[in-house]
Design a protein around this motif. Structure first.
Motif, short mmCIF file in Angstrom:
data_model
loop_
_atom_site.label_atom_id
_atom_site.label_comp_id
_atom_site.label_asym_id
_atom_site.label_seq_id
_atom_site.Cartn_x
_atom_site.Cartn_y
_atom_site.Cartn_z
N VAL A 1 44.28 13.70 62.92
CA VAL A 1 43.33 14.07 62.22
C VAL A 1 42.34 13.18 62.17
N GLY A 2 41.28 13.35 63.03
CA GLY A 2 39.69 12.82 62.61
C GLY A 2 39.43 12.27 61.17
N VAL A 3 39.62 11.70 61.13
CA VAL A 3 38.53 11.16 59.29
C VAL A 3 37.49 10.11 58.85
N THR A 4 36.48 10.83 58.87
CA THR A 4 34.71 9.96 58.34
C THR A 4 35.28 9.22 57.81
N PRO A 5 35.40 7.50 58.08
CA PRO A 5 35.77 6.71 56.51
C PRO A 5 34.13 7.30 55.27
N SER A 6 35.00 7.54 54.08
CA SER A 6 34.19 8.01 52.85
C SER A 6 34.00 6.93 51.87
N TYR A 7 32.95 7.14 51.98
CA TYR A 7 31.96 6.72 50.16
C TYR A 7 32.08 7.57 49.19
N SER A 8 33.12 8.16 48.80
CA SER A 8 32.85 9.22 48.00
C SER A 8 34.32 9.63 47.39
N ASN A 9 34.18 11.33 46.41
CA ASN A 9 35.75 11.11 46.27
C ASN A 9 35.88 12.29 47.21
N PHE A 10 35.82 12.11 48.51
CA PHE A 10 35.97 13.65 49.29
C PHE A 10 36.43 13.59 51.32
N LEU A 11 37.22 13.78 51.51
CA LEU A 11 37.01 13.67 53.07
C LEU A 11 36.41 14.80 54.19
N PHE A 12 35.62 14.02 55.12
CA PHE A 12 35.15 14.50 56.04
C PHE A 12 36.37 14.81 57.68
N ALA A 13 37.03 15.86 57.71
CA ALA A 13 38.40 16.11 58.70
C ALA A 13 38.42 16.87 59.51
N ASP A 14 38.57 16.07 61.14
CA ASP A 14 38.11 16.66 62.21
C ASP A 14 39.58 17.09 62.34
N LEU A 15 40.17 18.32 62.25
CA LEU A 15 41.51 19.00 62.81
C LEU A 15 41.25 18.91 64.15
N HIS A 16 40.61 18.77 64.97
CA HIS A 16 40.29 19.54 66.41
C HIS A 16 40.99 20.98 67.07
N ARG A 17 40.88 21.49 66.08
CA ARG A 17 41.38 22.48 66.29
C ARG A 17 40.57 23.56 65.75
N ASP A 18 40.65 24.92 65.55
CA ASP A 18 39.09 25.70 65.14
C ASP A 18 40.57 25.35 63.25
N ALA A 19 39.89 25.47 62.37
CA ALA A 19 39.85 24.76 61.06
C ALA A 19 40.58 26.38 60.65
N ALA A 20 39.87 27.41 60.95
CA ALA A 20 39.82 28.75 59.70
C ALA A 20 41.44 29.08 59.55
N PRO A 21 42.53 28.90 60.75
CA PRO A 21 44.42 28.98 60.37
C PRO A 21 44.45 28.34 59.60
N VAL A 22 44.09 26.98 59.77
CA VAL A 22 44.48 26.48 58.26
C VAL A 22 44.35 26.24 56.92
N VAL A 23 42.99 27.02 57.13
CA VAL A 23 42.51 26.65 56.16
C VAL A 23 43.25 27.94 55.45
N GLU A 24 43.51 29.09 55.80
CA GLU A 24 44.48 30.04 55.80
C GLU A 24 46.02 30.01 55.62
N ALA A 25 46.06 29.10 55.62
CA ALA A 25 47.61 28.64 56.05
C ALA A 25 47.58 28.06 54.35
N LEU A 26 46.79 26.87 53.85
CA LEU A 26 46.67 26.16 53.39
C LEU A 26 46.39 26.69 51.50
N LEU A 27 45.68 27.92 51.83
CA LEU A 27 45.74 28.62 50.89
C LEU A 27 46.74 30.02 50.36
N ARG A 28 47.50 29.88 51.43
CA ARG A 28 48.97 30.65 51.19
C ARG A 28 49.66 29.89 50.14
#
Ligand SMILES: Cc1ncc(COP(=O)(O)O)c(C=O)c1O
Length: 366
Positions: free
Chosen positions: A299-326
């Motif tokens: 997963v591509g991770v942008t260096p973060s200076y906060s309390n969260f990460l902006f992460a590039d899954l290199h694929r459509d994130a929608a099904p992953v977000v849905e599976a994470l919810l489950r």
């Protein structure tokens, strides 16, 4: 039935804010009892125990209006930042502070410049006043493009917003670059530095908004107790600026925007230095852990200076977000910001982070 012909014209250009999914909503929809929300950049440990005690103590006086200007809190913040309390405005969350800045400064037709993707309230507070948002893409490494922002300044420009660290990318602009930018901003323009996540910046010698205010720059530094201090439900935010810059914002502030409980909790939070340091160090460790683990998974991770990460899954994130919810994990999809392959992940407690990594690994491997 709504009748938009009755609405103020500017309001027809706005849409209601879409927050991250609530824990209650996800529990009900997926029939789960345990949910971890890593979607709204909240503090995974909650408020300091001292803040909870202070809130409880203040509850009994809830029949009395709060002290209108949060004088004690401003005094304590003044000490913290080395500014006079008259240079601080406390209000009902940073959201409210940003809306007040729009009300105080934006005339119809005024231009307000910022980079996108960023926090959505800059647009709302501009459009609602009849202002014109001038939206500039972030740099290729997802940072605010200060040079392009300066190039976009016209006679009509009123405000420049810099979200630092930026939500949703977690990036910051270099101190030297920010200072050079401030030196070039023309006198008819005010700079709003949104530092909602500023306390998480872990860079030796990094200059923050209050320092620029102390040096007399036309900067409004915006802060919140929602993130580091874990008081998101209480709604306390504040602005620091020189008296001249702050005066119109004070003029539009509501009479009693901060409740007694919120004021007391914010004061107690500032006193609990040990707790704050614990949150900062676990966040730092969580960022490192999540960064390493996500990297290991490709997963591509942008260096973060906060309390969260902006992460590039290199694929459509929608099904992953849905599976994470489950699996019981709520993260923020970034499609609405124009990044359908990215998700924004809030750093949780070590246990939450480990659970999330295990769930994501299962999902990505499947
Ligand atoms: C960049 C930024 N500014 C301001 C806010 C608003 O903070 P508050 O909870 O104090 O309204 C947020 C909240 O997520 C944010 O991300």
């Amino acid at each position: 039935m709504t009748n938009p012909t009755l609405w103020r014209q500017e309001v027809t250009k706005l849409e209601a804010y879409v927050p991250g999914k609530s824990i209650e909503e996800v529990k009900k929809q997926y029939g789960l009892s345990e949910i971890t929300r890593l979607a709204s950049n909240e503090n995974p440990y909650g408020p300091s125990p001292k803040a909870i005690a202070a809130m409880n103590a203040a509850a009994a006086d809830s029949h009395l209006y709060p002290e209108p200007t949060s004088a004690e809190l401003r005094s304590k913040l003044g000490e913290l930042y080395g500014v006079d309390p008259s240079q601080i405005l406390v209000s009902n969350g940073a959201d409210n502070v940003l809306m007040l800045i729009g009300q105080a400064y934006v005339n119809p037709g005024d231009e307000v410049v910022y980079c996108v993707p960023t926090f959505s309230v800059y647009r709302t507070s501009t459009v609602v006043m009849g202002g014109v948002p001038v939206e500039i893409p972030l740099t290729a490494d997802y940072k605010f493009n200060l040079e392009a922002m300066l190039a976009a300044v016209t006679d009509k420009t009123k405000l420049l917003y810099v979200c630092n660290p930026n939500n949703p990318t977690g990036t910051i602009v270099e101190s030297a670059e920010l200072e050079a930018f401030l030196k070039k901003v023309p006198p008819h323009v005010v700079v709003v530095l949104d530092e909602a996540y500023g306390e998480f910046i872990d860079v030796e010698g990094y200059k923050t908004g209050a320092e620029y205010v102390r040096e007399g720059y036309p900067v409004i530094s915006v802060h919140t107790f929602s993130k580091l201090y874990g008081l998101a439900a209480l709604r306390v935010g504040y602005a620091i600026a020189t008296p001249e810059v702050l005066a119109p914002v004070l003029a539009v502030r509501e009479p009693f925007p901060v409740s007694r409980m919120a004021n007391s909790a914010a004061l107690a939070s500032l006193d609990d230095v040990e707790y704050r340091d614990f949150i900062l160090s676990t966040n730092r460790e969580g960022l490192r852990y999540l960064g390493n683990e996500l990297g290991r998974m490709g997963v591509g991770v942008t260096p973060s200076y906060s309390n969260f990460l902006f992460a590039d899954l290199h694929r459509d994130a929608a099904p992953v977000v849905e599976a994470l919810l489950r699996a019981g994990y709520i993260v923020r999809p970034c499609k609405a910001w124009g990044y359908p392959e990215h998700i924004r992940i809030t750093v949780g407690s070590p246990e939450q982070n480990r659970g999330f990594v295990a769930a994501l690994e299962r999902i990505l491997g499947a």
